[in-house]
Design a protein around this motif. Structure first.
Motif, mmCIF file in Angstrom:
data_model
loop_
_atom_site.group_PDB
_atom_site.id
_atom_site.type_symbol
_atom_site.label_atom_id
_atom_site.label_comp_id
_atom_site.label_asym_id
_atom_site.label_seq_id
_atom_site.Cartn_x
_atom_site.Cartn_y
_atom_site.Cartn_z
ATOM 1 N N LEU C 72 40.548 44.134 39.087
ATOM 2 C CA LEU C 72 39.467 43.161 39.218
ATOM 3 C C LEU C 72 38.116 43.791 38.902
ATOM 4 O O LEU C 72 37.260 43.172 38.253
ATOM 5 C CB LEU C 72 39.472 42.553 40.625
ATOM 6 C CG LEU C 72 38.970 41.120 40.680
ATOM 7 C CD1 LEU C 72 39.797 40.235 39.781
ATOM 8 C CD2 LEU C 72 38.987 40.583 42.094
ATOM 9 N N LEU C 73 37.917 45.047 39.343
ATOM 10 C CA LEU C 73 36.660 45.735 39.028
ATOM 11 C C LEU C 73 36.501 45.847 37.521
ATOM 12 O O LEU C 73 35.425 45.592 36.974
ATOM 13 C CB LEU C 73 36.649 47.125 39.652
ATOM 14 C CG LEU C 73 36.326 47.235 41.136
ATOM 15 C CD1 LEU C 73 36.452 48.675 41.595
ATOM 16 C CD2 LEU C 73 34.918 46.734 41.404
ATOM 17 N N LEU C 102 40.359 37.885 30.874
ATOM 18 C CA LEU C 102 41.419 36.951 31.238
ATOM 19 C C LEU C 102 42.716 37.675 31.532
ATOM 20 O O LEU C 102 43.391 37.398 32.531
ATOM 21 C CB LEU C 102 41.683 36.017 30.065
ATOM 22 C CG LEU C 102 41.023 34.654 30.079
ATOM 23 C CD1 LEU C 102 41.518 33.848 28.900
ATOM 24 C CD2 LEU C 102 41.362 33.949 31.363
ATOM 25 N N VAL C 103 43.053 38.630 30.639
ATOM 26 C CA VAL C 103 44.310 39.360 30.809
ATOM 27 C C VAL C 103 44.286 40.123 32.129
ATOM 28 O O VAL C 103 45.231 40.077 32.931
ATOM 29 C CB VAL C 103 44.541 40.308 29.620
ATOM 30 C CG1 VAL C 103 45.709 41.232 29.893
ATOM 31 C CG2 VAL C 103 44.764 39.497 28.355
ATOM 32 N N LEU C 104 43.160 40.792 32.385
ATOM 33 C CA LEU C 104 43.060 41.562 33.628
ATOM 34 C C LEU C 104 43.148 40.642 34.844
ATOM 35 O O LEU C 104 43.828 40.950 35.824
ATOM 36 C CB LEU C 104 41.743 42.343 33.647
ATOM 37 C CG LEU C 104 41.652 43.494 32.647
ATOM 38 C CD1 LEU C 104 40.222 43.989 32.531
ATOM 39 C CD2 LEU C 104 42.573 44.624 33.073
ATOM 40 N N PHE C 108 45.897 40.671 37.816
ATOM 41 C CA PHE C 108 45.544 40.707 39.242
ATOM 42 C C PHE C 108 46.293 39.620 39.986
ATOM 43 O O PHE C 108 46.895 39.845 41.034
ATOM 44 C CB PHE C 108 44.027 40.509 39.394
ATOM 45 C CG PHE C 108 43.598 40.222 40.794
ATOM 46 C CD1 PHE C 108 43.356 41.259 41.680
ATOM 47 C CD2 PHE C 108 43.440 38.916 41.233
ATOM 48 C CE1 PHE C 108 42.969 40.987 42.985
ATOM 49 C CE2 PHE C 108 43.061 38.648 42.532
ATOM 50 C CZ PHE C 108 42.824 39.681 43.399
ATOM 51 N N LEU C 109 46.267 38.434 39.408
ATOM 52 C CA LEU C 109 46.904 37.290 40.052
ATOM 53 C C LEU C 109 48.403 37.530 40.204
ATOM 54 O O LEU C 109 48.996 37.231 41.240
ATOM 55 C CB LEU C 109 46.651 36.050 39.201
ATOM 56 C CG LEU C 109 46.572 34.729 39.940
ATOM 57 C CD1 LEU C 109 45.501 34.774 40.998
ATOM 58 C CD2 LEU C 109 46.304 33.619 38.947
ATOM 59 N N GLY C 149 39.104 30.130 37.861
ATOM 60 C CA GLY C 149 38.269 30.859 36.916
ATOM 61 C C GLY C 149 38.997 31.077 35.601
ATOM 62 O O GLY C 149 38.418 30.907 34.528
ATOM 63 N N ILE C 150 40.272 31.434 35.672
ATOM 64 C CA ILE C 150 41.044 31.669 34.444
ATOM 65 C C ILE C 150 41.125 30.388 33.621
ATOM 66 O O ILE C 150 40.860 30.381 32.411
ATOM 67 C CB ILE C 150 42.455 32.195 34.807
ATOM 68 C CG1 ILE C 150 42.337 33.615 35.346
ATOM 69 C CG2 ILE C 150 43.372 32.152 33.588
ATOM 70 C CD1 ILE C 150 43.608 34.165 35.930
#
Lengths: 133, 326, 201, 645
Positions: C72-73, C102-104, C108-109, C149-150
């Motif tokens: 996320l960072l 988006l990929v990151l 995370f999700l 958000g995505i």
């Protein structure tokens, strides 16, 4: 805040490096250090606040003058933070009843509610350290 | 309209006055303290009322003056009575900030003082020895009261006996919804909650029968969740305890579980307490009632106001209630 | 509703209506702070109330949480880079960095969903106790924000492809940038006060 | 689920309600069809983004809600007039006091004030609309659908019955099964979205859209109070959102936040509820203060006394409102120290409030009071509110509060502050700005009748309740004992006085619609002080043809002195306006049905409509509609005819 024409966004890179470092520091403080629970909690919370500040000022341009929005964004963030503090600290302060009863020495409430609220942190200072790592 | 306005002002002044006169005839429960706790609160209320009356008089006086004197069509209005460009005055702002502030301080000190005082058993009057408080566990369930006397090993339902001149230490808790124990003539209320235990000190100085009730809304039977407090001399109290111990039946867990079912119930007494099987004020006891009777809480009693508690003595099922409705 | 447009400064600030939208979003973020603070307060008060379910220190794993945090960072950083490129007028770089973000975010999700399923297998669900209700609601609300958000970024990327960089699309990207950084701030506090403190106490 | 579980059955009063709802609906449908008004309704109202029209819709809905809440109140007063009344049974009474409280606070007081803000604030600061007109329409529809959802509960599914505070565990799934409590949760949640959005909208509007050169400390005081209120809304409503969501999770998804099982913490609900609930009280009282200030200045024909002190007092009250919430549950047993802290913070609120009262009196000093209906409401507020205020301080003294808590003393107190504060302000503001909204005044003579009935009825109703509270009558009892009867009869008589006052007020609206003279000048009261009176009546949809530069408070007084208007022909430019849109009402209708599905725990319905709502948001994201421009010639034509040039 004027680096939007530079190719290398120095500010973002510094901010990113700092936040990674602070995260590692917080993780180490919590899991690797020998500090007491109270110290760990206070110091990692301070680290979190610093990180939030980095995001706000270095990534989110909270005080950018080009926005023509003056101090309002900063003002909202500041008061939001104040309110967050009131909410969390206030709830713990108010909802920790059961501990504050200073009548008779039995303190049987202490057992049933030992983990709710901030008092628990102090209660369990000893064992917290050992279970941490 | 003008005369009406003045009439209104007189009327406004008369309403409280007539009410005070009317009410001095009867005694308002809160203003008729029968014990030291209620007395402390009564004193505080009276102390605050003096300040409040002062404020009301000042504001009403100033208001009446402004409205009467500066109305547009008052006969004899002068040119100097109108100054549209007056924008304020710092000195007077400070004055009317500081005075209320001082009043707040004057009210805060006795408030804080009495708050700490009420957390302790009332002190004996000078010359008398300080008695150990009598511990009574006051537990509510929808919509009834259980009073357990652990030392005496007796329990009563919907009424209680207390000795006069001895502090009572109520241990408040609830089997289900949140309630509050309130005996206006003996002192203010505190909440009863499941899984928590509140302590409330009260004391009666005069013998008598006082009304007590649950004052926190907890559902359909709330209005009927009342009880009577028999405050009597130490001897009478002791003989009542002895009689109950010898003649009342023991409280079995089955019977107690039955009593816990939501509904109204009549007065009763037992020669043992429910604390032997559950203390609702502890974390273990908090879900005792709800686990047993989860499905019963939604049932309606169809309670009308002329129905006496007796209607609900034995039966809890809906059919019987229906018949008493129409 | 004046439509006067400034000639200089970042694209997203040039029209008054875009300035206002950005200001409105800042105010909304103020409300979001309070929303999360309420969840944090609930979590703090209900802390330790695990009843018969598994306590958190037996389930929390530092490794996976650190990975999530770094994801996320980094996504916050790439999102910042995207906005930086946008201000340099580079729509393509904006698009690319946004896709990286988006990929990151999706990664995370994915970790978060894996984590929740893992806990549920160990007997810790929303229903098992007050503590776990609070935990899943706090982390879940953050996760829901990330999900939204995505979806939002995807919509904006379509709009960018259709309309290119205009004051309006720039403003939209700037706003999603604020949102994304804000989610990172919230995560920092979840990381600290839920996971780290949960592992310490 | 069976049909007889879906509809509420067995209560003649509710059958009556169903029949009247059905009749009114049929009548409205018939009238709309017969007069071919469907298109007009859709084009002019349902799709509008004009702040003035949205404001009117807010106020009309709020009046309807005032009627509904008022009928609830009357029924309660009938039941309580005599001991052993059997007008309502316990359950029905519980439902009615719950809906009375919720409707009056959430669906009457707030929308009424927000309606007035909608109409007045942009006009006062010289703006042409809200910052986000689309969002404003969305807010309104979210409020209206939320209110509808809450209100249908009494015919479908059953009303909530745990009090407007909905304390857990009583309001939890175990003790309040069925859809009733879900209606409360979803109704409030849905309308809460709109309130938050309005707060943001108003803040941006006031911060960014003021007339050229108007400084913050030159804004009219109502605008100031709106700004501070919006600030409170933004910071308080998310707390409610979360609290409601947590209880929804508890009730529908089996979470354990406020339950007795799973170590849940019922008191946490009270804590969260009042963390929102206390600021909420100030959300409905601060705008009222603003309205009174405007009305008093106008009809005292004098500048506000201590303008800066008034503004700072509002700010201070707003700040303090966030740190006093515990005084709603002093009796929880949090201990003497906690209670002391909150006792003192509570009493401190009296200081800035006192400053405001004295400044209003200062405004009246050396003034020229014109006795209009709006002014009478404002004047009646001062003494009435003082009674409510001082008893509030008494309640704030925690150890005395142990005796006042949950009694009619408390009931009397909050009706004294909320009716004398908010309701009087709603009437005052409505009468005051009525000509601006509808182009004609309300009849003053009928208005005075309604005023006297309402105000005297109010005092007769609530003053005795202080004493019956001191006599040990708790709130929310559904029947009284004989000792409490005399005071309760007086109280009931007063309540009917208020009811008559309201009926006369409604009659006044209908009468004036027919007979009142139409306004010709924009400055209806001749003494207007702020910019809204500088616009012609009826207000053109773009509000201001040209925006004057402002360099003082009471901007319109200055303009009048200098002979300037908001129509300077040589400065005209095309005006940019937003297009009407049907999206807000459709989006909120989807969310309404999603909430309805959740209420009955029909997940398929909730999810399907939630997806519909999300699709509407996507549609909005791709909507690049930039509005249109009003050309100079047209502005000229409109202004000339409106100003009679």
């Amino acid at each position: 805040m004027t680096d939007h024409n530079k190719r290398i966004p120095t500010q973002h890179v510094i901010g990113f490096a700092l936040s990674i470092a602070l995260t590692l520091l917080a993780a180490w403080t919590a899991l690797g250090s020998n500090l007491s629970t109270m110290w760990i909690i206070s110091s990692i919370m301070i680290l979190a606040v610093i990180q939030a500040g980095i995001q706000l000022f270095m990534f989110m341009h909270v005080v950018e003058s080009d926005s023509h929005n003056g101090h309002v964004p900063w003002n909202m963030m500041f008061h939001g933070a104040v309110l967050a503090a009131i909410l969390v600290a206030g709830s713990l302060f108010v909802m920790s009843f059961g501990f504050t009863h200073d009548h008779d020495g039995e303190n049987h409430e202490q057992h049933e509610q030992q983990d709710s609220g901030d008092h628990s942190d102090m209660d369990m200072e000893g064992d917290g350290e050992h279970e941490g790592h | 309209m003008k005369s009406m306005k003045q009439l209104m002002k007189k009327g406004l002044a008369l309403v409280p006055l007539s009410l005070v006169l009317f009410l001095s005839g009867c005694e308002l429960a809160v203003l008729d303290p029968k014990g030291p706790v209620a007395q402390t609160q009564y004193d505080l209320i009276m102390y605050s009322i003096i300040f409040m009356l002062f404020i009301v008089v000042v504001v009403f006086g100033a208001f009446a003056f402004m409205v009467i004197r500066y109305r547009e069509n008052r006969p004899g209005r002068k040119e100097s009575d109108y100054d549209p460009h007056m924008h304020g005055n710092n000195l007077i702002e400070i004055v009317w900030t500081v005075i209320p502030f001082v009043i707040v301080i004057a009210l805060s000190i006795p408030t804080v003082d009495s708050l700490f005082e009420l957390e302790k058993p009332p002190e004996a009057t000078a010359g008398e020895e300080q008695k150990e408080p009598l511990v009574i566990y006051a537990t509510t369930a929808d919509w009834k009261w259980f009073f357990s006397y652990p030392e005496e090993n007796i329990e009563t339902v919907n009424y209680l006996h207390i000795p006069t001149d001895r502090p009572i230490e109520f241990k408040l808790s609830s089997a289900d919804a949140m309630t509050a124990l309130w005996i206006p003539r003996l002192g203010g209320q505190k909440y009863n909650m499941a899984g928590m235990e509140n302590t409330l000190y009260l004391q009666a100085d005069e013998e008598g029968v006082y009304d007590g009730r649950n004052s926190n809304f907890n559902g359909e039977g709330f209005t009927k969740q009342t009880f009577e407090v028999y405050a009597e001399s130490e001897e009478d109290y002791d003989s009542w305890v002895e009689e109950t111990q010898s003649s009342a039946p023991e409280l079995t867990q089955e019977e107690y579980d039955e009593l816990l079912k939501p509904g109204l119930t009549v007065e009763a007494e037992y020669s043992s307490t429910h604390l032997e099987f559950v203390d609702h004020g502890t974390n273990d006891g908090r879900d005792y009632a709800i686990e047993r009777h989860y499905d019963l809480y939604g049932d309606l009693m169809h309670l009308y106001s002329d129905q006496e508690a007796e209607d609900f003595m034995d039966e809890e099922n809906d059919d019987d209630h229906e018949s008493s409705v129409e | 509703m004046s439509s006067h447009e400034l000639k200089t400064g970042p694209l997203e600030y040039r029209r008054q209506e875009d300035q206002m939208t950005i200001l409105g979003f800042w105010i909304f973020l103020g409300a979001e702070i309070v929303l999360f603070a309420t969840l944090f307060a609930t979590y703090a008060v209900l802390f330790g109330r695990t009843a018969d379910s598994t306590p958190p220190m037996e389930l929390f794993e530092p490794g996976i949480v650190l990975i999530m945090t770094f994801l996320l960072l980094t996504s916050s950083f790439t999102c910042g880079l995207a906005i930086h490129e946008m201000r340099r007028g580079n729509a393509k770089a904006l698009r690319n960095w946004m896709i990286v973000t988006l990929v990151l975010g999706t990664a995370f999700l994915g970790f978060e969903i894996y984590e929740f399923i893992h806990y549920a297998h160990e007997g810790a669900t929303m229903q098992s106790s007050a503590y776990w209700s609070a935990f899943f609601t706090l982390a879940g609300t953050h996760g829901l924000h990330v999900t939204l958000g995505i979806g939002w970024v995807i919509l904006l990327l379509i709009q960018l492809a259709k309309r290119g960089l205009t004051p309006k699309t720039s403003r939209k990207f700037f706003v999603i940038g604020l949102y994304w950084h804000f989610l990172d701030v919230v995560w920092i506090f979840i990381f600290t006060s839920v996971y780290l403190i949960g592992m310490v106490v | 689920m069976q049909l007889d579980e879906f509809f509420v059955t067995g209560e003649p009063l509710i059958y009556g309600g169903m029949v009247s709802i059905a009749l009114v609906t049929i009548a409205i449908l018939f009238i709309l069809t017969y007069f071919k008004k469907w298109g007009w309704l859709w084009r002019e109202w349902l799709t509008t983004v004009d702040h003035k029209k949205i404001g009117v819709m807010y106020i009309l809905s709020a009046l309807a809600m005032l009627f509904r809440g008022g009928v609830d109140a009357m029924m309660m007063r009938v039941q309580l007039a005599f001991p052993n009344m059997n007008f309502l049974n316990a359950q029905h009474y519980d439902e009615i006091f719950t809906t009375h409280g919720t409707v009056m606070i959430i669906f009457m007081a707030m929308p009424f004030l927000i309606g007035l803000m909608n109409i007045v604030v942009p006009l006062q600061i010289g703006a042409r609309d809200f910052a986000f007109p689309y969002l404003n329409a969305l807010s309104f529809w979210s409020f209206l659908f939320g209110a509808m959802l809450f209100n249908i509960s009494f015919v479908i599914g059953g009303s909530p019955d745990a009090g407007w505070t909905s304390y857990t565990p009583l309001a939890g799934a175990a003790m309040s099964p069925g859809p009733g409590q879900n209606f409360y949760l979803m109704g409030l949640q849905l309308s809460g979205i709109g309130t938050l959005a309005t707060g943001i909208n108003l803040m941006v509007t006031i911060l960014k859209m003021r007339a050229p050169k108007m400084k913050m400390f030159q804004m009219p005081i109502f605008t100031w109070s709106t700004l501070i209120t919006s600030f409170i809304i933004v910071f308080a409503f998310p707390i409610l959102t979360v609290a409601l969501a947590l209880m929804t999770l508890d009730r529908i998804f089996g979470a354990q936040f406020f339950t007795l099982t799973g170590e849940g913490m019922p008191m946490m609900w009270a804590n969260l509820f009042w963390m929102w609930g206390h600021p909420e009280v100030y959300i409905v009282i601060l705008p009222a203060f603003g309205i009174f200030s405007e009305v008093i200045c106008t009809f005292a024909r004098k500048q506000l006394f201590g303008y800066k002190a008034m503004v700072w007092a509002i700010i201070l009250i707003a700040g303090l409102s966030f740190v006093v919430w515990v005084h709603h549950f002093f009796t929880m047993g949090a201990g003497a120290f906690v209670n002391s802290v909150f006792s003192i913070s509570t009493m401190l609120i009296a200081v800035p409030t006192g400053v405001k009262i004295f400044n209003w009196l200062g405004t009246l000093y050396k003034s020229k009071i014109k006795n209009t209906v709006a002014m009478m409401w404002a004047l009646a507020f001062i003494p009435s509110f003082v009674i409510g205020g001082v008893t509030g301080v008494m309640l704030g003294m925690a150890s005395a509060d142990y005796q006042f808590h949950n009694t009619y003393f408390l009931v009397a107190h909050f009706h004294y502050v909320l009716i004398a504060g908010t309701v009087f302000a709603c009437f005052s503001g409505l009468v005051f700005w009525y000509p601006k909204m509808f182009g004609h005044k309300l009849n003053e003579r009928i208005g005075k009748w309604s005023f006297w009935f309402f105000v005297i009825g109010f005092h007769v109703c609530f003053f005795p309740q202080y004493f019956v509270g001191l006599d040990g009558m708790p709130r929310r009892v559904f029947t009284i004992i004989p000792e409490w009867m005399p005071l309760n009869i007086i109280s009931t008589i007063g309540a009917f006085g208020m009811g008559i006052g309201f009926a006369i007020f409604v009659f006044c609206i209908l009468y004036s619609y027919r007979y009142s003279e139409r306004e010709k000048s924009g400055d209806s009261w001749d003494d207007g002080r702020t910019l809204e009176w500088a616009t012609p009546t009826p207000v053109p949809f773009y509000n201001f043809a040209t925006l004057p530069e402002i360099d003082s408070q009471d901007a319109y007084v200055k303009l009048k002195e200098e002979g300037r208007t908001t129509f300077e022909e040589d400065k005209l430019e095309p005006i940019h306006m937003p297009n009407n849109t049907g999206q807000p009402i459709i989006m909120m209708a989807f969310l309404f049905f999603a909430s309805f599905g959740l209420v009955f725990e029909w997940m398929w319905m909730a999810i399907a409509f939630l997806i519909g709502g999300l699709i509407m948001m996507v549609v909005r994201s791709f909507d690049y509609d930039e509005g249109y421009h009003v050309e100079v010639d047209e502005i000229k034509r409109i202004e000339r005819s409106a100003r009679g040039l």
